[in-house]
Design a protein around this motif. Structure first.
Motif, PDB file in Angstrom:
ATOM      1  N   ASP A  23      -3.822 -26.812  32.394  1.00 13.43           N
ATOM      2  CA  ASP A  23      -4.199 -26.978  30.988  1.00 13.43           C
ATOM      3  C   ASP A  23      -4.137 -25.614  30.298  1.00 13.43           C
ATOM      4  O   ASP A  23      -5.013 -24.771  30.480  1.00 13.43           O
ATOM      5  CB  ASP A  23      -5.614 -27.572  30.900  1.00 13.43           C
ATOM      6  N   THR A  25      -4.010 -25.177  26.977  1.00 15.94           N
ATOM      7  CA  THR A  25      -4.282 -25.385  25.553  1.00 15.94           C
ATOM      8  C   THR A  25      -4.679 -24.058  24.906  1.00 15.94           C
ATOM      9  O   THR A  25      -5.555 -23.352  25.382  1.00 15.94           O
ATOM     10  CB  THR A  25      -5.436 -26.403  25.377  1.00 15.94           C
ATOM     11  N   VAL A  82       0.235 -24.500  25.166  1.00 14.85           N
ATOM     12  CA  VAL A  82       0.460 -25.755  24.432  1.00 14.85           C
ATOM     13  C   VAL A  82      -0.617 -25.899  23.362  1.00 14.85           C
ATOM     14  O   VAL A  82      -1.629 -25.197  23.387  1.00 14.85           O
ATOM     15  CB  VAL A  82       0.406 -26.990  25.381  1.00 14.85           C
ATOM     16  N   THR A  84      -3.505 -28.296  21.283  1.00 13.87           N
ATOM     17  CA  THR A  84      -4.557 -29.194  21.761  1.00 13.87           C
ATOM     18  C   THR A  84      -4.097 -30.652  21.821  1.00 13.87           C
ATOM     19  O   THR A  84      -3.210 -31.068  21.066  1.00 13.87           O
ATOM     20  CB  THR A  84      -5.794 -29.086  20.838  1.00 13.87           C
ATOM     21  N   ALA A  85      -4.721 -31.386  22.742  1.00 14.78           N
ATOM     22  CA  ALA A  85      -4.490 -32.839  22.802  1.00 14.78           C
ATOM     23  C   ALA A  85      -5.788 -33.557  22.400  1.00 14.78           C
ATOM     24  O   ALA A  85      -5.885 -34.788  22.503  1.00 14.78           O
ATOM     25  CB  ALA A  85      -4.060 -33.252  24.202  1.00 14.78           C
ATOM     26  N   GLN A  88      -6.727 -37.168  20.170  1.00 13.79           N
ATOM     27  CA  GLN A  88      -5.492 -37.954  20.101  1.00 13.79           C
ATOM     28  C   GLN A  88      -5.607 -39.074  21.124  1.00 13.79           C
ATOM     29  O   GLN A  88      -6.220 -38.907  22.165  1.00 13.79           O
ATOM     30  CB  GLN A  88      -4.273 -37.079  20.439  1.00 13.79           C
ATOM     31  N   TRP A  90      -3.940 -41.051  23.835  1.00 11.14           N
ATOM     32  CA  TRP A  90      -2.799 -40.996  24.746  1.00 11.14           C
ATOM     33  C   TRP A  90      -2.759 -42.227  25.640  1.00 11.14           C
ATOM     34  O   TRP A  90      -3.789 -42.710  26.085  1.00 11.14           O
ATOM     35  CB  TRP A  90      -2.906 -39.737  25.627  1.00 11.14           C
ATOM     36  N   PRO A  94      -3.210 -36.457  29.041  1.00 12.86           N
ATOM     37  CA  PRO A  94      -2.243 -35.435  28.640  1.00 12.86           C
ATOM     38  C   PRO A  94      -2.003 -34.322  29.661  1.00 12.86           C
ATOM     39  O   PRO A  94      -0.994 -33.622  29.559  1.00 12.86           O
ATOM     40  CB  PRO A  94      -2.846 -34.865  27.351  1.00 12.86           C
ATOM     41  N   ARG A 107       1.080 -33.207  27.591  1.00 15.15           N
ATOM     42  CA  ARG A 107       1.154 -32.155  26.586  1.00 15.15           C
ATOM     43  C   ARG A 107       2.094 -31.058  27.089  1.00 15.15           C
ATOM     44  O   ARG A 107       1.917 -30.562  28.202  1.00 15.15           O
ATOM     45  CB  ARG A 107      -0.264 -31.603  26.319  1.00 15.15           C
ATOM     46  N   HIS A 415       3.562 -31.962  19.472  1.00 11.39           N
ATOM     47  CA  HIS A 415       2.180 -31.725  19.041  1.00 11.39           C
ATOM     48  C   HIS A 415       1.403 -33.037  18.830  1.00 11.39           C
ATOM     49  O   HIS A 415       0.272 -33.011  18.368  1.00 11.39           O
ATOM     50  CB  HIS A 415       2.102 -30.884  17.743  1.00 11.39           C
ATOM     51  N   ALA A 417       0.290 -37.268  20.069  1.00  8.92           N
ATOM     52  CA  ALA A 417      -0.079 -38.035  21.266  1.00  8.92           C
ATOM     53  C   ALA A 417       1.188 -38.568  21.936  1.00  8.92           C
ATOM     54  O   ALA A 417       2.219 -38.746  21.287  1.00  8.92           O
ATOM     55  CB  ALA A 417      -0.984 -39.198  20.870  1.00  8.92           C
ATOM     56  N   GLU A 419       3.325 -37.282  23.941  1.00  6.87           N
ATOM     57  CA  GLU A 419       4.484 -36.397  24.112  1.00  6.87           C
ATOM     58  C   GLU A 419       5.082 -36.702  25.489  1.00  6.87           C
ATOM     59  O   GLU A 419       4.362 -36.794  26.479  1.00  6.87           O
ATOM     60  CB  GLU A 419       3.988 -34.942  24.039  1.00  6.87           C
TER      61      GLU A 419
END
Ligand SMILES: [Zn+2]
Length: 442
Positions: A23, A25, A82, A84-85, A88, A90, A94, A107, A415, A417, A419
Motif C-alpha cells: 500500500d 497510498t 498511488v 487513495t482508494a 470508493q 471497489w 484495492p 489501485r 484514480h 474505483a 482500477e
C-alpha cells in the motif's frame, strides 16, 4: 513474500499483483517496502542498485543495464506511489491484487504499477537472455509523483542531476493505452503535456452590514465571472502535435466523423465540432485545443453579518505546451473583464516543444504486434514527472502499452474505483517494452 524467483518476468501479471499488495497510498507514500521488493528482484538477477532518498522511508531506486556503448543511455522511469482508494466502492479490495475476469484489479493497476512491472520484467528478461542494448538502460523507480515529487523526481532533478547524465529520451507514463473511435483502435503515445498554473482572481466591491442589501458586491462580481467562465471557451489553439494526431484520426475513421475531425482544425469551427464529437469521445479533445481553467476554491467573508469587500477565486489552470502564463492571464481577462485582479501565483513551465524522434519506432512496435492498430501522438491534459525531467532536456514518451477493450475508458478508470488492467495486456506491454530495449539506438 515468496522466495526470490527472477523468472517472474515471464508472469508480469504476478509481478503487478505483488506491487499492488504494497500500500503506497500517497500521502504518506511509504514506498520503502515496495522498493525493497523491487531491489530484491533486481539484485537477485545480478543488477547493481542504489537507493537515493530524501526521506529514508521514501527512497528512489536506480539501476542500470549495461549497453554496448553505441547509443546514449535511455531512461525508463515510473512512480511507485498511488492515490487513495478511500471512500470508493471497489468490487475487489484495492490492495489485494486479485486476478478475476481476466483482469488484475487494484489501485495502481493502470497508474502506474503496471508500467513498473512491465519495465522490471523487461530488465529481468534482458539479464536472463544475456541481452545487451545499444546504449545503457537506466531504470528508476521513483516515489512521490502523486503529490508533486518533492521526495521523488523534483528532488532527483535538483540534487542528483548526474544520475541522468547524457540521457535525451525516456519511457514512462501517461500514454500507450487504447482508445476507440468509430471501431478503430488507436494507441495514444504521450509526447508532451500541458503546463500547470495556479491562478487567483480577486474581486472588490462595497462592504457593509449584512442587514442592508448591497448591490454590485465582490460576491456578485465573482458570480458573474464564474458564469462567464462556464459559458465561454478560451480561444482555440492548434499545436503541431494535436494537428498530427487529429489528421491521423481523421484519415482512419469513416464519414461523417472523419469530416468532423478534419474541421476541428479550422479554429472557426473547432468549438462547434467539439460539441458534435463529445457524444462519442467525451471531453477528451477539448483540453488539447484550449488553455483551460477550473474554479476550485473561494475565499471571502468572515462573519455572517458582514458583506465582504473582497472575494478571491482560486483556479486550476492548464496551459498548452507552446503557451505561457501570460497568455493564459490575457485570455482570462478577455473573459472575466477588467473589474478584478487576475494573478498567476504558481507556474511551472515545462518543455515547449515535443521531440518526436522515437515516435516511429515506438509506433512500429505496436503495429508489428497488431497490424490494424493506429498509434497517435498526444499532448496530455494533466502533468506527470515528465515535466521535471524535461528541465534536464529529457523527452519523455508516455508509452506503457495498455490494451483495453472497446468501451473501457482509461481516463475514467485512473484514480477511480475498480482500477484494473487485462492480464493479457501485461504480457503484450512487457514484451513491447522489451522490444524498445532491442530497437533503441539501432
Ligand atoms: Zn501516474
Amino acid at each position: 513474500m515468496a522466495s526470490i524467483d527472477t523468472s517472474i518476468y515471464k508472469r508480469p501479471e504476478e509481478l503487478l499483483q505483488n506491487l499492488i499488495r504494497f500500500d503506497t497510498t500517497n500521502p504518506p507514500g511509504n514506498e520503502l517496502p515496495l522498493m525493497q521488493y523491487i531491489d530484491s528482484l533486481l539484485t537477485a538477477a545480478g543488477f547493481d542498485t542504489a537507493f537515493i532518498a530524501k526521506e529514508t522511508n521514501r527512497p528512489n531506486l536506480f539501476t542500470r543495464l549495461k549497453g554496448r556503448g553505441e547509443a546514449p543511455p535511455l531512461l525508463l522511469y515510473g512512480h511507485a506511489d498511488v492515490v487513495t482508494a478511500a471512500n470508493q466502492k471497489w468490487t475487489y479490495p484495492p490492495f489485494e491484487g486479485m486476478i478475476a475476469d481476466g483482469y488484475v484489479w487494484g489501485r495502481g493497476a493502470l497508474d502506474m504499477k503496471c508500467g513498473l512491472a512491465m519495465m522490471i520484467a523487461a530488465l529481468l528478461r534482458a539479464k536472463a537472455e544475456n541481452f545487451q542494448p545499444a546504449g545503457d538502460i537506466v531504470f528508476c523507480a521513483m516515489c512521490d509523483e502523486e503529490t508533486g515529487g518533492a521526495c521523488g523526481a523534483k528532488f532527483l532533478v535538483r540534487e542528483h542531476m548526474d544520475l541522468f547524465k547524457d540521457i535525451k529520451y525516456a519511457i514512462s507514463e501517461f500514454g500507450g493505452y487504447t482508445m476507440y473511435i468509430d471501431g478503430k483502435k488507436f494507441y495514444l503515445i504521450q509526447v508532451a503535456e500541458k503546463h500547470h498554473c495556479a491562478v487567483e482572481i480577486t474581486f472588490h466591491g462595497p462592504s457593509g452590514h449584512g442587514s442592508i442589501p448591497v448591490k454590485n458586491s465582490a460576491m456578485y462580481k465573482m458570480g458573474k465571472a464564474l458564469v462567464a467562465l462556464n459559458d465561454k471557451q478560451l480561444p482555440v489553439h492548434i499545436s503541431a502535435v494535436t494537428e498530427r494526431m487529429i489528421k491521423l484520426i481523421a484519415s482512419h475513421i469513416s464519414e461523417p466523423d472523419s469530416a468532423y475531425f478534419k474541421q476541428l482544425l479550422d479554429p472557426s469551427k473547432t468549438d462547434a465540432m467539439l460539441e458534435i464529437i463529445r457524444e462519442k469521445t467525451g471531453n477528451f479533445f477539448d483540453p488539447l485545443l484550449h488553455n483551460t481553467v477550473n474554479a476550485i476554491m473561494v475565499k471571502g467573508g468572515v462573519n455572517i453579518n458582514v458583506v465582504p469587500g473582497k472575494v478571491t477565486l482560486y483556479l486550476d489552470g492548464r496551459i498548452l505546451p507552446d503557451f505561457n502564463d501570460n497568455d493564459l492571464r490575457n485570455e482570462l481577462i478577455n473573459v472575466v473583464g477588467h473589474d478584478c485582479d487576475v494573478k498567476i501565483t504558481n507556474y511551472e513551465q515545462a518543455r515547449a516543444d515535443a521531440d518526436l524522434s522515437m515516435f516511429d519506432m515506438l509506433s512500429d512496435i505496436l503495429k508489428e504486434k497488431e497490424p490494424d492498430c493506429i498509434p497517435i501522438p498526444i499532448i496530455i491534459s494533466a502533468s506527470t514527472d515528465a515535466r521535471l525531467l524535461a528541465k534536464l532536456g529529457i523527452q519523455t514518451y508516455g508509452y506503457l502499452p495498455i490494451d483495453l477493450p472497446e468501451g473501457f475508458d482509461f481516463m475514467k478508470s485512473v484514480h477511480a474505483a475498480d482500477e484494473r488492467i487485462p492480464v493479457a495486456s501485461m504480457h503484450s506491454g512487457a514484451d513491447a517494452i522489451y522490444r524498445v530495449l532491442e530497437r533503441y539506438g539501432q
